[in-house]
Design a protein around this motif. Structure first.
Motif, short mmCIF file in Angstrom:
data_model
loop_
_atom_site.label_atom_id
_atom_site.label_comp_id
_atom_site.label_asym_id
_atom_site.label_seq_id
_atom_site.Cartn_x
_atom_site.Cartn_y
_atom_site.Cartn_z
N ILE A 167 -6.60 -6.32 -1.06
CA ILE A 167 -5.71 -5.17 -1.05
C ILE A 167 -4.55 -5.55 -0.14
CG2 ILE A 167 -5.45 -2.74 -0.42
CD1 ILE A 167 -8.52 -2.46 -0.95
N GLY A 168 -3.35 -5.64 -0.70
CA GLY A 168 -2.20 -6.10 0.07
C GLY A 168 -1.14 -5.02 0.22
N GLY A 169 -0.05 -5.39 0.86
CA GLY A 169 1.10 -4.50 0.95
C GLY A 169 0.91 -3.31 1.88
N LEU A 170 -0.11 -3.37 2.75
CA LEU A 170 -0.30 -2.28 3.70
C LEU A 170 -0.20 -2.82 5.12
CD1 LEU A 170 -3.22 -0.44 1.87
CD2 LEU A 170 -0.84 0.30 2.04
N SER A 171 -0.35 -1.92 6.09
CA SER A 171 -0.27 -2.33 7.50
C SER A 171 1.08 -2.95 7.82
CB SER A 171 -1.39 -3.34 7.80
OG SER A 171 -1.56 -3.46 9.18
N GLY A 172 2.12 -2.41 7.24
CA GLY A 172 3.47 -2.93 7.48
C GLY A 172 4.37 -1.87 8.09
N GLY A 173 3.81 -0.99 8.88
CA GLY A 173 4.63 0.00 9.57
C GLY A 173 4.61 1.37 8.91
N GLU A 174 3.80 1.54 7.85
CA GLU A 174 3.71 2.86 7.22
C GLU A 174 2.90 3.82 8.10
OE1 GLU A 174 2.08 0.23 6.42
OE2 GLU A 174 0.01 0.68 5.83
N ALA A 175 3.03 5.11 7.85
CA ALA A 175 2.26 6.10 8.61
C ALA A 175 0.79 5.95 8.26
CB ALA A 175 2.74 7.51 8.25
N LYS A 176 -0.07 6.19 9.25
CA LYS A 176 -1.52 6.07 9.02
C LYS A 176 -1.99 7.04 7.93
CE LYS A 176 -2.87 3.07 12.14
NZ LYS A 176 -3.45 1.77 11.77
N ASP A 177 -1.34 8.20 7.84
CA ASP A 177 -1.69 9.18 6.81
C ASP A 177 -1.41 8.63 5.41
OD1 ASP A 177 -2.55 11.22 8.54
OD2 ASP A 177 -0.46 11.72 8.97
N ASP A 178 -0.46 7.70 5.31
CA ASP A 178 -0.15 7.07 4.01
C ASP A 178 -1.04 5.85 3.77
OD1 ASP A 178 1.91 8.86 3.57
OD2 ASP A 178 3.38 7.59 4.59
N PHE A 179 -1.48 5.22 4.85
CA PHE A 179 -2.23 3.97 4.77
C PHE A 179 -3.65 4.15 4.20
CE2 PHE A 179 -5.48 1.81 7.45
CZ PHE A 179 -5.35 0.49 7.00
N TRP A 180 -4.43 5.02 4.83
CA TRP A 180 -5.85 5.06 4.47
C TRP A 180 -6.12 5.53 3.03
CZ3 TRP A 180 -8.55 9.32 3.00
CH2 TRP A 180 -8.07 10.58 3.37
N PRO A 181 -5.33 6.49 2.48
CA PRO A 181 -5.62 6.86 1.08
C PRO A 181 -5.44 5.69 0.11
CG PRO A 181 -4.23 8.53 2.13
CD PRO A 181 -4.26 7.34 3.05
N MET A 182 -4.52 4.77 0.44
CA MET A 182 -4.29 3.61 -0.43
C MET A 182 -5.48 2.64 -0.35
SD MET A 182 -1.47 4.04 -2.01
CE MET A 182 -1.51 5.82 -2.02
N VAL A 183 -6.06 2.52 0.85
CA VAL A 183 -7.24 1.67 1.00
C VAL A 183 -8.40 2.28 0.21
CG1 VAL A 183 -8.93 0.73 2.64
CG2 VAL A 183 -6.51 0.92 3.30
N LYS A 184 -8.57 3.58 0.36
CA LYS A 184 -9.68 4.26 -0.31
C LYS A 184 -9.52 4.19 -1.83
CE LYS A 184 -12.35 8.46 -0.45
NZ LYS A 184 -12.11 9.85 -0.85
N LEU A 185 -8.29 4.34 -2.29
CA LEU A 185 -8.03 4.25 -3.72
C LEU A 185 -8.44 2.84 -4.23
CD1 LEU A 185 -4.73 5.49 -5.30
CD2 LEU A 185 -5.65 3.30 -5.97
N GLY A 186 -8.08 1.82 -3.46
CA GLY A 186 -8.41 0.45 -3.85
C GLY A 186 -9.91 0.22 -3.92
N THR A 187 -10.62 0.58 -2.86
CA THR A 187 -12.07 0.32 -2.85
C THR A 187 -12.80 1.19 -3.88
OG1 THR A 187 -12.43 1.92 -1.06
CG2 THR A 187 -12.14 -0.38 -0.41
N GLY A 188 -12.16 2.30 -4.28
CA GLY A 188 -12.77 3.16 -5.30
C GLY A 188 -12.69 2.55 -6.69
N ILE A 189 -11.69 1.73 -6.93
CA ILE A 189 -11.51 1.14 -8.27
C ILE A 189 -12.12 -0.26 -8.34
CG2 ILE A 189 -9.79 0.30 -9.95
CD1 ILE A 189 -7.90 2.48 -8.90
N LEU A 190 -11.96 -1.03 -7.27
CA LEU A 190 -12.42 -2.43 -7.30
C LEU A 190 -13.94 -2.50 -7.28
CD1 LEU A 190 -9.77 -3.84 -4.81
CD2 LEU A 190 -9.76 -4.07 -7.30
N ASP A 191 -14.45 -3.43 -8.06
CA ASP A 191 -15.87 -3.66 -8.26
C ASP A 191 -16.70 -3.60 -6.97
OD1 ASP A 191 -18.21 -4.56 -9.22
OD2 ASP A 191 -17.39 -6.36 -10.18
N ASN A 192 -17.82 -2.88 -7.03
CA ASN A 192 -18.75 -2.83 -5.89
C ASN A 192 -19.50 -4.14 -5.70
OD1 ASN A 192 -18.56 -0.36 -4.61
ND2 ASN A 192 -19.67 0.66 -6.27
#
Ligand code: ZN
Length: 397
Positions: free
Chosen positions: A221-246
């Motif tokens: 999961i790329g393109g994060l942790s580049g100065g965005e607000a934490k409120d914007d950061f974690w939903p993108m991580v969660k979205l990624g782990t929700g779609i990517l294979d367990n």
């Protein structure tokens, strides 16, 4: 549950019954890596990392090498002759290399991105160089890391232009296909695709779904942790782990702050890397459970305690805060000693999380961790919201 291939096998050993956290074993050609794992940056042009035997004694099982620096110096010919980076640097455990693209775009202002690749001027001899997906894989095949990264089209995280973000996301998928076609060592090295889409959930969903259709052994999961607000950061991580294979490992790039690691493990991430622990050491900052100690501060002049009484690293065993304070601004050895402690801190945090996932006590661990870090009970909203979203309910006091 798990996944098997010649270059990478992953088995989930334990899953948290509340959150998405899991503990696993990732079997790579050079080493068996226990996850969740933090990967220190082992080779970096701008700053000396720790020595391979120190990283080994700190219990590091996998480290990261920067392709951009390695491709330039020592260069692919030397690496080829040396028999790959493992032999060249004397590191026998697992290794991951980045594609070189991110380094280029972030370090070099002159980088220009086209469909063909990333064009830039060499900082060494001013010649024009084109890093294409094929070239990136060629260099990484030469370096010989266990896990290698696709070249992705990098856009700054806080960038707002939708058309450009869409273009970068879709180009990243096209470049993935080119990387997979160019890969010469699929039984020895695994290419991880990188989910892009910045902070746009539709684009990120599209990117993750497309990557899921490819024959790959894990995901980043790329393109994060580049100065965005934490409120914007974690939903993108969660979205990624929700779609990517367990069944396959999931790697969140560029994240290494302790609280971020704890939250993102709860969100289902298995692998992390970040220059933060060694970079902050350079500024005299040592990592501890309650945050950071800035050893430059006057109050440590007479403090004869180690950085952390509970830490078993060689720095904490042999040196006091007072000693480190005295040398922190004058000696590079101070930076080195603090780096040893900071990497030991990261390793211990990951180990503690793994043990708690295995014991079924991960949510309790999270409660204690958050409490130690914010003893006044004034937890940041993003921490409360992200943990609540996976069932770990913490409340502001
Ligand atoms: Zn220590």
């Amino acid at each position: 549950m798990g996944f098997k291939s010649a270059a990478l096998s992953f088995s989930v050993q334990a899953e948290c019954k509340t959150s998405r956290a899991r503990a696993g074993i990732m079997k790579l050609p050079h080493y068996e890596v226990r996850t969740p794992v933090f990967m220190p940056v082992g080779t970096q042009g701008t700053m000396k990392g720790l020595l391979p035997d120190q990283l080994e004694s700190l219990d590091c099982e996998i480290i990261l090498g920067n392709t951009y620096h390695l491709g330039n110096r020592p260069g692919t010919e030397v690496l080829k002759k040396a028999g790959g980076l493992h032999k060249f640097m004397g590191w026998n455990r697992a290794l991951l290399t980045d594609s070189g693209g991110f380094q280029m775009v972030s370090l070099l202002k002159l980088a220009e991105i086209t469909e063909e690749g990333v064009k830039f001027r060499s900082p060494y001899d001013d010649s024009e160089i084109m890093l294409t997906p094929e070239k990136s894989i060629e260099i990484q095949n030469c370096i010989g890391a266990d896990i290698i990264m696709q070249l992705d089209d990098v856009v700054q995280t806080t960038f707002q232009d939708y058309d450009r973000i869409k273009e970068a996301t879709e180009r990243t998928s096209r470049w993935l296909d080119r990387c997979l076609r160019a890969h010469r060592k699929p039984t020895e090295q695994s290419i991880f695709p990188i989910v892009q889409g910045l902070l746009n959930s539709d684009l990120r969903t599209q990117s993750a779904r497309e990557h899921m259709t490819k024959e790959v052994n894990g995901f980043a999961i790329g393109g994060l942790s580049g100065g965005e607000a934490k409120d914007d950061f974690w939903p993108m991580v969660k979205l990624g782990t929700g779609i990517l294979d367990n069944n396959r490992p999931r790697y969140l790039m560029g994240v290494g702050l302790a609280i971020d690691l704890v939250v993102c493990v709860a969100l289902g991430v298995d692998m992390f890397d970040c220059v933060f622990p060694t970079r902050t050491a350079r500024f005299g900052c040592a990592l501890i459970n309650t945050g950071q100690l800035n050893l430059k501060q006057q109050k440590y002049e007479t403090d004869l305690n180690p950085i952390d009484r509970d830490c078993s690293c060689s720095t904490c065993k042999n040196y006091t805060r007072s000693y480190l304070h005295c040398i922190v601004t004058v000696e590079t050895v101070a930076c080195h000693l603090i780096s040893v402690h900071n990497i030991a801190f990261q390793m211990r945090l990951m180990r503690t999380m793994r043990e708690n996932i295995e014991k079924g006590t991960f949510p309790q661990f999270v409660h204690k961790f958050v409490n130690d870090l914010y003893p006044d009970g004034n937890y940041p909203n993003w921490v409360v919201n992200s943990l609540n979203s996976v069932g770990i309910n913490i409340y502001k006091k």
